[in-house]
Design a protein around this motif. Sequence first.
Motif, PDB file in Angstrom:
ATOM      1  N   MET A   1      40.342 -64.692  22.553  1.00 55.81           N
ATOM      2  CA  MET A   1      39.981 -63.856  21.649  1.00 55.81           C
ATOM      3  C   MET A   1      38.874 -64.533  20.968  1.00 55.81           C
ATOM      4  O   MET A   1      39.049 -65.800  20.672  1.00 55.81           O
ATOM      5  N   THR A   2      37.700 -63.770  20.772  1.00 56.75           N
ATOM      6  CA  THR A   2      36.723 -64.350  19.923  1.00 56.75           C
ATOM      7  C   THR A   2      36.746 -64.392  18.431  1.00 56.75           C
ATOM      8  O   THR A   2      36.676 -63.215  17.931  1.00 56.75           O
ATOM      9  N   PRO A   3      36.567 -65.392  17.854  1.00 58.75           N
ATOM     10  CA  PRO A   3      36.506 -65.578  16.272  1.00 58.75           C
ATOM     11  C   PRO A   3      35.365 -64.515  15.654  1.00 58.75           C
ATOM     12  O   PRO A   3      34.180 -64.748  16.290  1.00 58.75           O
ATOM     13  N   LEU A   4      35.581 -64.060  14.731  1.00 56.44           N
ATOM     14  CA  LEU A   4      34.256 -63.529  13.928  1.00 56.44           C
ATOM     15  C   LEU A   4      33.683 -64.502  12.951  1.00 56.44           C
ATOM     16  O   LEU A   4      34.435 -64.593  11.658  1.00 56.44           O
ATOM     17  N   ASP A   5      32.899 -65.168  13.404  1.00 53.26           N
ATOM     18  CA  ASP A   5      32.626 -66.416  12.568  1.00 53.26           C
ATOM     19  C   ASP A   5      31.033 -65.863  11.849  1.00 53.26           C
ATOM     20  O   ASP A   5      30.524 -67.060  11.073  1.00 53.26           O
ATOM     21  N   LYS A   6      30.405 -64.921  12.055  1.00 54.30           N
ATOM     22  CA  LYS A   6      29.184 -64.522  11.849  1.00 54.30           C
ATOM     23  C   LYS A   6      29.102 -62.982  11.861  1.00 54.30           C
ATOM     24  O   LYS A   6      29.861 -62.116  12.585  1.00 54.30           O
ATOM     25  N   PRO A   7      28.170 -62.368  10.915  1.00 50.58           N
ATOM     26  CA  PRO A   7      28.000 -60.889  10.943  1.00 50.58           C
ATOM     27  C   PRO A   7      27.748 -60.112  12.216  1.00 50.58           C
ATOM     28  O   PRO A   7      26.872 -60.753  13.106  1.00 50.58           O
ATOM     29  N   LEU A   8      28.345 -59.007  12.528  1.00 44.09           N
ATOM     30  CA  LEU A   8      28.311 -58.274  13.829  1.00 44.09           C
ATOM     31  C   LEU A   8      27.795 -56.883  13.133  1.00 44.09           C
ATOM     32  O   LEU A   8      28.483 -56.426  12.466  1.00 44.09           O
ATOM     33  N   ARG A   9      26.733 -56.282  13.587  1.00 40.63           N
ATOM     34  CA  ARG A   9      26.281 -55.165  13.055  1.00 40.63           C
ATOM     35  C   ARG A   9      25.903 -54.203  14.300  1.00 40.63           C
ATOM     36  O   ARG A   9      25.633 -54.475  15.335  1.00 40.63           O
ATOM     37  N   ARG A  10      26.421 -53.085  13.950  1.00 42.76           N
ATOM     38  CA  ARG A  10      26.465 -51.682  15.015  1.00 42.76           C
ATOM     39  C   ARG A  10      25.834 -50.459  14.278  1.00 42.76           C
ATOM     40  O   ARG A  10      26.241 -50.294  12.889  1.00 42.76           O
ATOM     41  N   GLU A  11      25.311 -49.729  14.898  1.00 44.45           N
ATOM     42  CA  GLU A  11      25.039 -48.312  14.549  1.00 44.45           C
ATOM     43  C   GLU A  11      25.970 -47.413  14.668  1.00 44.45           C
ATOM     44  O   GLU A  11      26.551 -47.394  15.709  1.00 44.45           O
ATOM     45  N   VAL A  12      26.156 -46.517  13.807  1.00 41.31           N
ATOM     46  CA  VAL A  12      27.288 -45.443  14.032  1.00 41.31           C
ATOM     47  C   VAL A  12      26.589 -43.978  13.518  1.00 41.31           C
ATOM     48  O   VAL A  12      26.075 -44.084  12.442  1.00 41.31           O
ATOM     49  N   GLN A  13      26.883 -43.150  14.196  1.00 40.58           N
ATOM     50  CA  GLN A  13      26.535 -41.751  13.902  1.00 40.58           C
ATOM     51  C   GLN A  13      27.605 -41.063  13.314  1.00 40.58           C
ATOM     52  O   GLN A  13      28.729 -40.781  13.903  1.00 40.58           O
ATOM     53  N   ILE A  14      27.365 -40.782  12.165  1.00 44.99           N
ATOM     54  CA  ILE A  14      28.446 -39.819  11.413  1.00 44.99           C
ATOM     55  C   ILE A  14      27.708 -38.458  10.903  1.00 44.99           C
ATOM     56  O   ILE A  14      26.913 -38.565   9.915  1.00 44.99           O
ATOM     57  N   GLY A  15      28.112 -37.569  11.538  1.00 49.89           N
ATOM     58  CA  GLY A  15      27.610 -36.166  11.367  1.00 49.89           C
ATOM     59  C   GLY A  15      25.924 -36.215  11.935  1.00 49.89           C
ATOM     60  O   GLY A  15      25.795 -36.753  12.820  1.00 49.89           O
ATOM     61  N   ASP A  16      25.011 -35.965  10.912  1.00 51.36           N
ATOM     62  CA  ASP A  16      23.720 -36.061  11.003  1.00 51.36           C
ATOM     63  C   ASP A  16      23.089 -37.454  10.481  1.00 51.36           C
ATOM     64  O   ASP A  16      21.809 -37.588  10.553  1.00 51.36           O
ATOM     65  N   GLU A  17      23.910 -38.049  10.074  1.00 53.45           N
ATOM     66  CA  GLU A  17      23.534 -39.324   9.265  1.00 53.45           C
ATOM     67  C   GLU A  17      23.770 -40.677  10.038  1.00 53.45           C
ATOM     68  O   GLU A  17      24.762 -40.601  10.907  1.00 53.45           O
TER      69      GLU A  17
END
Length: 64
Positions: A1-17
Motif C-alpha cells: 500500500m502507498t502511504p499518503l505523505d503529500k497532498p493528493l488533489r482530484r476534481e469531483v463533479q457534484i450536481g452542476d458544481e
Amino acid sequence: MTPLDKPLRREVQIGDETYTLTLDPEGLKLVLKGHRKGVDLRWADLVNGDAALAKALQASLAAP
C-alpha cells in the motif's frame, strides 16, 4: 500500500458544481473550484466519531 505523505488533489463533479478534493496526512478538504474556503475534516475526527461535531462547529463559526 502507498502511504499518503503529500497532498493528493482530484476534481469531483457534484450536481452542476465542480469541487477540488484534497487528501493529505491530516485529513481532507472539499472546496468549490476557484475558491479557498471549504469543508475541512480531520482523519482523527472521522475515526473518533467527532466528524459531525466538527462539521457543526465549522458551520457555526462560518455563519454571519
